[in-house]
Design a protein around this motif. Sequence first.
Motif, PDB file in Angstrom:
ATOM      1  N   LYS A 174      27.179  41.648  40.690  1.00  0.00           N
ATOM      2  CA  LYS A 174      27.599  40.295  41.059  1.00  0.00           C
ATOM      3  C   LYS A 174      28.646  40.331  42.172  1.00  0.00           C
ATOM      4  O   LYS A 174      29.436  41.273  42.280  1.00  0.00           O
ATOM      5  CB  LYS A 174      28.230  39.575  39.861  1.00  0.00           C
ATOM      6  CG  LYS A 174      27.278  39.144  38.797  1.00  0.00           C
ATOM      7  CD  LYS A 174      28.054  38.343  37.743  1.00  0.00           C
ATOM      8  CE  LYS A 174      27.192  37.861  36.624  1.00  0.00           C
ATOM      9  NZ  LYS A 174      27.995  37.106  35.628  1.00  0.00           N
ATOM     10  N   ARG A 175      28.665  39.268  42.949  1.00  0.00           N
ATOM     11  CA  ARG A 175      29.677  39.118  43.995  1.00  0.00           C
ATOM     12  C   ARG A 175      31.077  39.199  43.374  1.00  0.00           C
ATOM     13  O   ARG A 175      31.968  39.838  43.936  1.00  0.00           O
ATOM     14  CB  ARG A 175      29.462  37.779  44.712  1.00  0.00           C
ATOM     15  CG  ARG A 175      30.555  37.365  45.678  1.00  0.00           C
ATOM     16  CD  ARG A 175      30.435  38.125  46.975  1.00  0.00           C
ATOM     17  NE  ARG A 175      31.520  37.837  47.888  1.00  0.00           N
ATOM     18  CZ  ARG A 175      31.332  37.387  49.112  1.00  0.00           C
ATOM     19  NH1 ARG A 175      30.129  37.150  49.574  1.00  0.00           N
ATOM     20  NH2 ARG A 175      32.356  37.196  49.898  1.00  0.00           N
ATOM     21  N   SER A 176      31.273  38.573  42.226  1.00  0.00           N
ATOM     22  CA  SER A 176      32.598  38.594  41.593  1.00  0.00           C
ATOM     23  C   SER A 176      33.021  40.013  41.236  1.00  0.00           C
ATOM     24  O   SER A 176      34.213  40.347  41.299  1.00  0.00           O
ATOM     25  CB  SER A 176      32.635  37.695  40.356  1.00  0.00           C
ATOM     26  OG  SER A 176      31.702  38.131  39.384  1.00  0.00           O
ATOM     27  N   TYR A 177      32.077  40.893  40.894  1.00  0.00           N
ATOM     28  CA  TYR A 177      32.406  42.284  40.594  1.00  0.00           C
ATOM     29  C   TYR A 177      32.836  42.994  41.873  1.00  0.00           C
ATOM     30  O   TYR A 177      33.804  43.763  41.872  1.00  0.00           O
ATOM     31  CB  TYR A 177      31.219  43.033  39.990  1.00  0.00           C
ATOM     32  CG  TYR A 177      30.610  42.420  38.747  1.00  0.00           C
ATOM     33  CD1 TYR A 177      31.277  41.466  37.983  1.00  0.00           C
ATOM     34  CD2 TYR A 177      29.351  42.811  38.337  1.00  0.00           C
ATOM     35  CE1 TYR A 177      30.697  40.921  36.851  1.00  0.00           C
ATOM     36  CE2 TYR A 177      28.762  42.274  37.198  1.00  0.00           C
ATOM     37  CZ  TYR A 177      29.444  41.329  36.461  1.00  0.00           C
ATOM     38  OH  TYR A 177      28.869  40.798  35.337  1.00  0.00           O
ATOM     39  N   ARG A 178      32.107  42.746  42.947  1.00  0.00           N
ATOM     40  CA  ARG A 178      32.471  43.374  44.234  1.00  0.00           C
ATOM     41  C   ARG A 178      33.799  42.832  44.737  1.00  0.00           C
ATOM     42  O   ARG A 178      34.607  43.571  45.293  1.00  0.00           O
ATOM     43  CB  ARG A 178      31.335  43.176  45.240  1.00  0.00           C
ATOM     44  CG  ARG A 178      30.041  43.864  44.787  1.00  0.00           C
ATOM     45  CD  ARG A 178      28.958  43.829  45.827  1.00  0.00           C
ATOM     46  NE  ARG A 178      28.494  42.518  46.202  1.00  0.00           N
ATOM     47  CZ  ARG A 178      27.522  41.833  45.595  1.00  0.00           C
ATOM     48  NH1 ARG A 178      26.902  42.354  44.533  1.00  0.00           N
ATOM     49  NH2 ARG A 178      27.136  40.651  46.042  1.00  0.00           N
ATOM     50  N   ASP A 179      34.051  41.539  44.519  1.00  0.00           N
ATOM     51  CA  ASP A 179      35.341  40.957  44.901  1.00  0.00           C
ATOM     52  C   ASP A 179      36.473  41.643  44.146  1.00  0.00           C
ATOM     53  O   ASP A 179      37.537  41.923  44.711  1.00  0.00           O
ATOM     54  CB  ASP A 179      35.375  39.457  44.607  1.00  0.00           C
ATOM     55  CG  ASP A 179      34.517  38.636  45.556  1.00  0.00           C
ATOM     56  OD1 ASP A 179      34.108  39.152  46.628  1.00  0.00           O
ATOM     57  OD2 ASP A 179      34.246  37.458  45.222  1.00  0.00           O
ATOM     58  N   ARG A 180      36.251  41.936  42.890  1.00  0.00           N
ATOM     59  CA  ARG A 180      37.276  42.611  42.073  1.00  0.00           C
ATOM     60  C   ARG A 180      37.533  44.021  42.612  1.00  0.00           C
ATOM     61  O   ARG A 180      38.690  44.467  42.683  1.00  0.00           O
ATOM     62  CB  ARG A 180      36.836  42.654  40.617  1.00  0.00           C
ATOM     63  CG  ARG A 180      37.971  42.982  39.660  1.00  0.00           C
ATOM     64  CD  ARG A 180      37.542  42.652  38.249  1.00  0.00           C
ATOM     65  NE  ARG A 180      38.590  42.873  37.297  1.00  0.00           N
ATOM     66  CZ  ARG A 180      39.076  41.943  36.493  1.00  0.00           C
ATOM     67  NH1 ARG A 180      38.630  40.707  36.546  1.00  0.00           N
ATOM     68  NH2 ARG A 180      40.018  42.240  35.616  1.00  0.00           N
ATOM     69  N   LEU A 181      36.474  44.729  42.992  1.00  0.00           N
ATOM     70  CA  LEU A 181      36.639  46.067  43.578  1.00  0.00           C
ATOM     71  C   LEU A 181      37.365  45.973  44.918  1.00  0.00           C
ATOM     72  O   LEU A 181      38.255  46.783  45.205  1.00  0.00           O
ATOM     73  CB  LEU A 181      35.281  46.749  43.749  1.00  0.00           C
ATOM     74  CG  LEU A 181      34.563  47.109  42.445  1.00  0.00           C
ATOM     75  CD1 LEU A 181      33.143  47.582  42.737  1.00  0.00           C
ATOM     76  CD2 LEU A 181      35.339  48.166  41.674  1.00  0.00           C
ATOM     77  N   ARG A 182      37.015  44.985  45.741  1.00  0.00           N
ATOM     78  CA  ARG A 182      37.690  44.810  47.041  1.00  0.00           C
ATOM     79  C   ARG A 182      39.158  44.430  46.864  1.00  0.00           C
ATOM     80  O   ARG A 182      39.996  44.816  47.681  1.00  0.00           O
ATOM     81  CB  ARG A 182      36.977  43.742  47.874  1.00  0.00           C
ATOM     82  CG  ARG A 182      35.778  44.253  48.636  1.00  0.00           C
ATOM     83  CD  ARG A 182      35.273  43.208  49.632  1.00  0.00           C
ATOM     84  NE  ARG A 182      34.697  42.070  48.948  1.00  0.00           N
ATOM     85  CZ  ARG A 182      33.411  41.979  48.592  1.00  0.00           C
ATOM     86  NH1 ARG A 182      32.583  42.951  48.886  1.00  0.00           N
ATOM     87  NH2 ARG A 182      32.969  40.918  47.969  1.00  0.00           N
ATOM     88  N   ALA A 183      39.475  43.681  45.818  1.00  0.00           N
ATOM     89  CA  ALA A 183      40.875  43.320  45.559  1.00  0.00           C
ATOM     90  C   ALA A 183      41.698  44.575  45.270  1.00  0.00           C
ATOM     91  O   ALA A 183      42.858  44.682  45.683  1.00  0.00           O
ATOM     92  CB  ALA A 183      40.973  42.335  44.396  1.00  0.00           C
ATOM     93  N   ALA A 184      41.100  45.536  44.578  1.00  0.00           N
ATOM     94  CA  ALA A 184      41.790  46.788  44.256  1.00  0.00           C
ATOM     95  C   ALA A 184      41.823  47.739  45.450  1.00  0.00           C
ATOM     96  O   ALA A 184      42.792  48.459  45.653  1.00  0.00           O
ATOM     97  CB  ALA A 184      41.115  47.476  43.071  1.00  0.00           C
TER      98      ALA A 184
END
Length: 172
Positions: A85-95
């Motif tokens: 999901k985009r939200s999972y990738r967003d979480r990885l990008r936030a880190a």
Amino acid sequence: MRTPHVVVVMGVAGTGKTTIGPLLAARLGVPYAEGDDFHPRANIAKMTAGVPLDDEDRWPWLDAIGAWAHERAGLGGVVSCSALKRSYRDRLRAAAPGVVFVHLIGDRALIEDRMSHRRGHFMPTALLDSQFATLQPLGADEAGVGVDVAGGPEEIAERAVAALDRLPDPAP
């Protein structure tokens, strides 16, 4: 690739993340981390029982992968992670803001066939439909590339390297 990136090899189960990830890491001269190793035991047990993970199951797993990616920032690395999901990738990008994605893409029949021939993996073929239902492909605004999984592992890894080479260097 000119700049050491942290690359997340993503895609549904059975696309070859665990096979392509180490090959890609070797070609890039960076370490590889197996995303499944970041799962809590409860997640493995749930998937082994044929129960799909929900977002609450995935957050600690994604946070652990994100922490690894953050530690590798500027040094480079490759990690496998479905990142459906985009939200999972967003979480990885936030880190790890400089992370880029290699989305392994393939025909469902090919992927199911490959899954049916692998041994010793906790993810049953029965969960493939839930993987495809959850998948949100990379958006045009996401740093990453799509790579077809047809062909052999070496060929796929070479296509991934070539596609990554075409990405612009990230801002400093």
